[in-house]
Design a protein around this motif. Structure first.
Motif, PDB file in Angstrom:
ATOM      1  N   ARG A 262       0.831  -1.207   0.000  1.00  0.00           N
ATOM      2  CA  ARG A 262       0.000   0.000   0.000  1.00  0.00           C
ATOM      3  C   ARG A 262       0.866   1.257   0.000  1.00  0.00           C
ATOM      4  O   ARG A 262       0.564   2.232  -0.700  1.00  0.00           O
ATOM      5  N   TYR A 263       1.951   1.243   0.789  1.00  0.00           N
ATOM      6  CA  TYR A 263       2.850   2.395   0.790  1.00  0.00           C
ATOM      7  C   TYR A 263       3.430   2.606  -0.605  1.00  0.00           C
ATOM      8  O   TYR A 263       3.523   3.750  -1.088  1.00  0.00           O
ATOM      9  N   ALA A 264       3.811   1.497  -1.241  1.00  0.00           N
ATOM     10  CA  ALA A 264       4.405   1.591  -2.577  1.00  0.00           C
ATOM     11  C   ALA A 264       3.386   2.077  -3.595  1.00  0.00           C
ATOM     12  O   ALA A 264       3.706   2.879  -4.478  1.00  0.00           O
ATOM     13  N   ILE A 265       2.144   1.586  -3.477  1.00  0.00           N
ATOM     14  CA  ILE A 265       1.084   2.016  -4.402  1.00  0.00           C
ATOM     15  C   ILE A 265       0.847   3.512  -4.273  1.00  0.00           C
ATOM     16  O   ILE A 265       0.710   4.227  -5.275  1.00  0.00           O
ATOM     17  N   GLU A 266       0.769   4.003  -3.021  1.00  0.00           N
ATOM     18  CA  GLU A 266       0.547   5.441  -2.830  1.00  0.00           C
ATOM     19  C   GLU A 266       1.696   6.245  -3.438  1.00  0.00           C
ATOM     20  O   GLU A 266       1.473   7.277  -4.075  1.00  0.00           O
ATOM     21  N   VAL A 268       3.786   5.344  -5.908  1.00  0.00           N
ATOM     22  CA  VAL A 268       3.929   5.199  -7.362  1.00  0.00           C
ATOM     23  C   VAL A 268       2.692   5.669  -8.109  1.00  0.00           C
ATOM     24  O   VAL A 268       2.790   6.340  -9.148  1.00  0.00           O
ATOM     25  N   ILE A 269       1.496   5.346  -7.602  1.00  0.00           N
ATOM     26  CA  ILE A 269       0.255   5.600  -8.349  1.00  0.00           C
ATOM     27  C   ILE A 269      -0.596   6.691  -7.702  1.00  0.00           C
ATOM     28  O   ILE A 269      -1.133   7.557  -8.397  1.00  0.00           O
ATOM     29  N   GLY A 270      -0.753   6.650  -6.365  1.00  0.00           N
ATOM     30  CA  GLY A 270      -1.541   7.679  -5.695  1.00  0.00           C
ATOM     31  C   GLY A 270      -2.531   7.102  -4.697  1.00  0.00           C
ATOM     32  O   GLY A 270      -2.768   5.891  -4.645  1.00  0.00           O
ATOM     33  N   THR A 271      -3.142   7.988  -3.906  1.00  0.00           N
ATOM     34  CA  THR A 271      -4.053   7.584  -2.833  1.00  0.00           C
ATOM     35  C   THR A 271      -5.295   6.888  -3.369  1.00  0.00           C
ATOM     36  O   THR A 271      -5.815   5.949  -2.759  1.00  0.00           O
ATOM     37  N   GLU A 272      -5.805   7.327  -4.520  1.00  0.00           N
ATOM     38  CA  GLU A 272      -7.008   6.711  -5.083  1.00  0.00           C
ATOM     39  C   GLU A 272      -6.772   5.250  -5.407  1.00  0.00           C
ATOM     40  O   GLU A 272      -7.633   4.394  -5.174  1.00  0.00           O
ATOM     41  N   ALA A 273      -5.586   4.921  -5.930  1.00  0.00           N
ATOM     42  CA  ALA A 273      -5.249   3.533  -6.232  1.00  0.00           C
ATOM     43  C   ALA A 273      -5.183   2.700  -4.953  1.00  0.00           C
ATOM     44  O   ALA A 273      -5.569   1.519  -4.941  1.00  0.00           O
ATOM     45  N   PRO A 408       6.417  -0.810  -9.330  1.00  0.00           N
ATOM     46  CA  PRO A 408       6.648   0.267 -10.307  1.00  0.00           C
ATOM     47  C   PRO A 408       6.400  -0.170 -11.747  1.00  0.00           C
ATOM     48  O   PRO A 408       5.966   0.631 -12.578  1.00  0.00           O
ATOM     49  N   SER A 409       6.648  -1.434 -12.056  1.00  0.00           N
ATOM     50  CA  SER A 409       6.497  -1.924 -13.435  1.00  0.00           C
ATOM     51  C   SER A 409       5.089  -2.430 -13.734  1.00  0.00           C
ATOM     52  O   SER A 409       4.584  -2.252 -14.844  1.00  0.00           O
ATOM     53  N   TYR A 410       4.439  -3.071 -12.754  1.00  0.00           N
ATOM     54  CA  TYR A 410       3.166  -3.736 -13.021  1.00  0.00           C
ATOM     55  C   TYR A 410       1.992  -3.158 -12.221  1.00  0.00           C
ATOM     56  O   TYR A 410       0.877  -3.663 -12.320  1.00  0.00           O
ATOM     57  N   GLY A 411       2.224  -2.110 -11.467  1.00  0.00           N
ATOM     58  CA  GLY A 411       1.135  -1.426 -10.767  1.00  0.00           C
ATOM     59  C   GLY A 411       0.403  -2.310  -9.778  1.00  0.00           C
ATOM     60  O   GLY A 411       1.005  -3.060  -9.007  1.00  0.00           O
ATOM     61  N   LEU A 412      -0.927  -2.253  -9.799  1.00  0.00           N
ATOM     62  CA  LEU A 412      -1.739  -2.989  -8.849  1.00  0.00           C
ATOM     63  C   LEU A 412      -1.606  -4.501  -9.040  1.00  0.00           C
ATOM     64  O   LEU A 412      -1.644  -5.266  -8.070  1.00  0.00           O
TER      65      LEU A 412
END
Length: 453
Positions: A262-266, A268-273, A408-412
């Motif tokens: 979750r930290y990485a998603i926020e 790399v992608i953002g809070t909505e993701a 970073p490469s494959y997102g969610l």
């Protein structure tokens, strides 16, 4: 919840607890009343019902935020859980599990309560420091802080549950879970509807749990622990801390390895993701509450088997529920493949339907997590605490490395793959540890028996 007097039987001795046989069940006396343990089947049934309703209510909070709020609101709430969980869990020290498996009555309840009070104060201080260092400001900072306070209150409630769990009266816990879950869902739904403010909703959520603690749990604990009149000793509190600290470290590490994606998603992608990912993963987490219900129920039984060197019943009971974990998770994967899109559309919004494949991957991870959880309960029931921090550090390192490589490469999708791999590592290492300690215990038992002959 008010304790029904029918649960208790009067006793002439108000200052000691002693075994008494009635239909081959042990009765334990507390403050002039005796509490009759229920059968394993009834305890599991009560906890399944209680945890199912509680899980649905907490899931309902995510649904309320998704339907009445926005993915960003879901993200803000779940980010608060992700930030606060490692702090709360390391100071929690798994005192409920330590209390529930303390078959030798090594510590009194007031020792557990004293340690919990000190740790809660320290947790508040550390939480404030983390919020400041993390750069969280305004409403986001207040939401994170209040979520942390709510989880601290929950950890105190959980400690009280340890009293009932130890006496194998999971029906009392189940009733409390139902009341607390329904109350918190109603409060947050009402406040979000009226104010459309996540901050106010979380504040009401927090306050409701505080009220329930003092109205429901504290009176029951006073009644049950009335016979424990021994003075509070700092030496005993210190010993309890040293005994339980490895478990606190384990829970912090487990929280980190769960939340690092979750930290990485926020980042790399953002809070909505984070909101999308967390909403899907919460379904898996809700399923794990059922597993926890069973694990908490069988923990005292496993502890008794291991203490009495009854290794065959121990192994049979553990194997039975590990298999259940696999079957339970596999059924979830199948349902996700068949009706996953419809489920996401109904419980959340149509925006979530596009993540059905991600949902399937997370359910696969859930299957491994469900089976592995029972090995974790077994290791705690064996009171093998020192190995658990070592295992959890391995899980965290694996999660950090995999998150850095894949998200970073494959997102969610990368985050889901990380979760699958790390839960597989968790399952394997926990199973290996349990089998090793069980082998060593059997070997020692055989040597002792040989020497006595």
């Amino acid at each position: 919840m008010i304790i029904d007097d029918s649960l208790f039987k009067s006793s002439g001795d108000r200052h000691h607890f002693f075994p008494y046989n009635e239909r081959s069940k042990k009765i334990l006396v507390f403050g002039g009343s005796s509490l009759v343990p229920l059968s394993l089947k009834r305890n599991v049934s009560y906890m399944l019902i209680g945890n199912l309703i509680y899980a649905l209510s907490q899931w309902g909070i995510i649904m309320v935020l998704a339907k009445l709020g926005s993915p960003k609101m879901v993200g803000g709430f779940t980010l608060g859980l992700a930030v606060t969980a490692p702090i709360i869990l390391i100071f929690d020290l798994q005192l409920r599990s330590v209390l529930a498996t303390d078959t030798k009555e090594e510590f009194s309840f007031r020792h557990y309560l004293a340690l919990k009070g000190v740790n809660s104060f320290l947790a508040i201080l550390v939480l404030g420091i983390v919020i400041i260092i993390g750069g969280y400001k305004g409403k986001a900072a207040f939401v994170i802080f209040l979520v942390g306070v709510a989880k601290l209150i929950e950890s105190v409630i959980e400690l009280h549950y340890g009293l009932f769990q130890k006496q194998e009266r999971m029906d009392i816990i189940a009733k409390s879970l139902i009341i607390r879950g329904c109350t918190s869902l109603f409060i947050i739904a009402l406040l979000i509807t009226i104010t459309n403010s996540l901050l106010i909703g979380v504040a009401g959520f927090c306050l409701s749990w505080l009220c329930l603690l003092f109205i429901l749990e504290v009176p029951k604990a006073k009644r049950m622990a009335a016979s424990q009149s021994s003075p509070l000793k700092l030496v005993s509190v210190k010993k309890l801390f040293l005994t339980s600290f490895p478990l606190g470290l384990v829970m912090m590490m487990m929280s980190l390895y769960t939340n690092i994606p979750r930290y990485a998603i926020e980042h790399v992608i953002g809070t909505e993701a984070v909101g999308y990912y967390s909403a899907l993963f919460y379904i898996v987490t809700a399923g794990n509450l059922v597993i926890n219900a069973i694990g908490q129920t069988i923990s005292p039984r496993l502890a008794n088997y291991f203490t009495k060197e009854e290794y065959i019943p121990f192994s049979k009971l553990l194997t039975k529920f590990v298999c259940f974990g696999f079957i339970y998770g596999s059924a979830g994967v199948l349902l996700t493949l068949l009706i996953g899109k419809q489920v996401l559309g109904i419980i959340y919004t149509q925006e979530y339907v596009q993540f059905q494949k991600l949902f399937v991957l997370l359910m696969i991870a859930g299957t491994l997590m469900y089976a592995g959880s029972f090995f974790g309960f077994a290791l705690t029931a064996m009171r093998k605490f020192s190995i658990q921090p070592i295992l959890s550090i391995l899980w965290v390192i694996s999660t950090i490395l995999l998150s850095f490589l894949l998200i970073p490469s494959y997102g969610l999708t990368g985050a889901a793959i990380v979760t699958i791999i790390t839960t597989a590592i968790q399952l394997f290492t926990l199973a290996l540890a349990v089998m090793w300690y069980l082998h060593q215990a059997k070997k020692q038992h055989q040597l002792t028996a040989y020497a006595s002959n």
